[in-house]
Design an enzyme around this catalytic site. Structure first.
Site, PDB file in Angstrom:
ATOM      1  CG  HIS A  46     -39.070 -11.784  -9.078  1.00  0.00           C
ATOM      2  ND1 HIS A  46     -39.319 -13.118  -8.219  1.00  0.00           N
ATOM      3  CD2 HIS A  46     -39.032 -12.174 -10.339  1.00  0.00           C
ATOM      4  CE1 HIS A  46     -39.631 -14.014  -9.142  1.00  0.00           C
ATOM      5  NE2 HIS A  46     -39.248 -13.356 -10.354  1.00  0.00           N
TER       6      HIS A  46
ATOM      7  CD1 TRP B 219     -43.106 -15.371 -19.215  1.00  0.00           C
ATOM      8  CD2 TRP B 219     -43.442 -13.478 -17.883  1.00  0.00           C
ATOM      9  NE1 TRP B 219     -44.054 -14.546 -19.636  1.00  0.00           N
ATOM     10  CE2 TRP B 219     -44.303 -13.243 -18.972  1.00  0.00           C
ATOM     11  CE3 TRP B 219     -43.539 -12.400 -16.961  1.00  0.00           C
ATOM     12  CZ2 TRP B 219     -45.055 -12.206 -18.794  1.00  0.00           C
ATOM     13  CZ3 TRP B 219     -44.234 -11.352 -16.928  1.00  0.00           C
ATOM     14  CH2 TRP B 219     -45.026 -11.101 -18.192  1.00  0.00           C
TER      15      TRP B 219
ATOM     16  CB  SER C 256     -38.884 -16.568 -11.673  1.00  0.00           C
ATOM     17  OG  SER C 256     -40.248 -15.662 -11.849  1.00  0.00           O
ATOM     18  CG  MET C 257     -40.878 -19.118 -16.157  1.00  0.00           C
ATOM     19  SD  MET C 257     -42.079 -18.862 -17.489  1.00  0.00           S
ATOM     20  CE  MET C 257     -42.814 -20.429 -17.823  1.00  0.00           C
TER      21      MET C 257
ATOM     22  CG  ASP D 278     -40.118 -11.973  -5.120  1.00  0.00           C
ATOM     23  OD1 ASP D 278     -41.058 -11.203  -5.758  1.00  0.00           O
ATOM     24  OD2 ASP D 278     -39.598 -12.932  -5.499  1.00  0.00           O
TER      25      ASP D 278
END
Length: 302
Positions: A254, A29, A96-97, A225
């Site tokens: 990140h 995202w 990530s997501m 992160d």
């Protein structure tokens, strides 16, 4: 071939590069499959079939009013895999997501066809800070994200991506053009999908999905992160999955797919080929020898 119709009629944009063993790359995202391009290109050159797609609501995919929760996201992943013929010896790579799609697919679809998993800067297993997840992110942070998106999404993302990539007054791990590219990907998505997807990754608890990840798993996470804290996510997954190996990128933010693109590509290829990543499947021969040596009583030389 570049459009997939899902079971609820949503059309997703898909890219398939190379031939060989299928590797499905699931973006984070608020990006699109284009964020994977440098790594997908390396995978294709290394003899893999790199499959990436725009999540519903993002990139060039349809923007339906609903379906922005992980059961539907996992079904979308299953439909993409079926469309491109990725039915056996598949590796799922979630950033990530995107790690949530991996975890939910493994439980909801019983890991059908999957032989390896990689979680990169992943939100799994649970993001919010609670009494049983003390290293998580305070819920107020997610509230502020939603407020920022509603007030001025374009302005919000300008600041968001600086933290995402670890850009500061002195630190410049990515170029201004990379920041601009990420911003343009984010602005391709619809506001409603952006908001609802954020709520999904901010609130979904994947701890119940983890036991379904029974295949070798690579976890990569930056120690700096600030978007997805490593303690609540990567460390917890590594603790819970006996067949996982955690690779920490010291001092990295990140967005390691950009700040460490070559290193991440190399680590993924080594993991996929089984040539450079040792999984935690028990002590190695050298570890056993070291332990035995440490327990020996050595007589002094006279």
């Amino acid at each position: 071939m570049n459009r997939v119709e899902t079971r609820d009629g949503t059309h997703l944009f898909v890219k398939v590069w190379g031939q060989g063993r299928p590797v499905v790359l699931i973006h984070g995202w608020p990006l699109s499959s284009d964020s994977w391009d440098p790594i997908a290109n390396r995978l294709a050159d290394a003899g893999f079939q790199a499959i990436s797609y725009d999540r519903r609501g993002f990139g060039r995919s349809d923007q339906p009013s609903g379906g922005y929760h992980y059961d539907t996201f996992a079904d979308d992943l299953a439909d993409v895999m079926a469309h491109v013929g990725a039915s056996r010896d598949v590796a799922l790579v979630g950033f990530s997501m995107g790690g949530g799609e991996v975890a939910r697919y493994m439980s909801r679809h019983q890991g059908k066809g999957v032989s390896q998993v990689a979680l990169i800067s992943s939100v799994v297993p649970y993001m919010p800070k609670t009494s049983d997840n003390p290293d998580g992110v305070p819920l107020e942070v997610f509230d502020e994200i939603e407020k920022g998106l509603l007030a001025d999404r374009a302005h919000f993302f300008t600041g968001f991506f600086k933290q995402f990539f670890g850009v500061g007054l002195l630190e410049k791990p990515v170029s201004q053009e990379m920041l601009d590219h990420a911003w343009s990907m984010a602005m391709q998505a619809g506001l409603r999908p952006t908001l609802q997807a954020a709520r999904a990754f901010a609130t979904t608890d994947f701890r119940g999905d983890l036991p379904s990840i029974h295949v070798p798993t690579l976890i990569v996470h930056g120690t700096a992160d600030k978007t997805v804290p490593i303690a609540a996510t990567a460390h917890e997954v590594a603790r819970r999955l006996p067949r996982a190996v955690l690779v920490e990128y010291d001092g990295e933010p990140h967005g390691v797919f950009a700040t460490q693109a070559r290193r991440l590509s190399n680590d993924l290829i080594a993991f996929l080929e089984g040539s450079g990543i040792v999984l935690n499947e028990g002590p190695t021969r050298q570890e056993l020898l070291d332990e035995a040596t440490a327990n020996m009583v050595v007589a002094p030389t006279l």
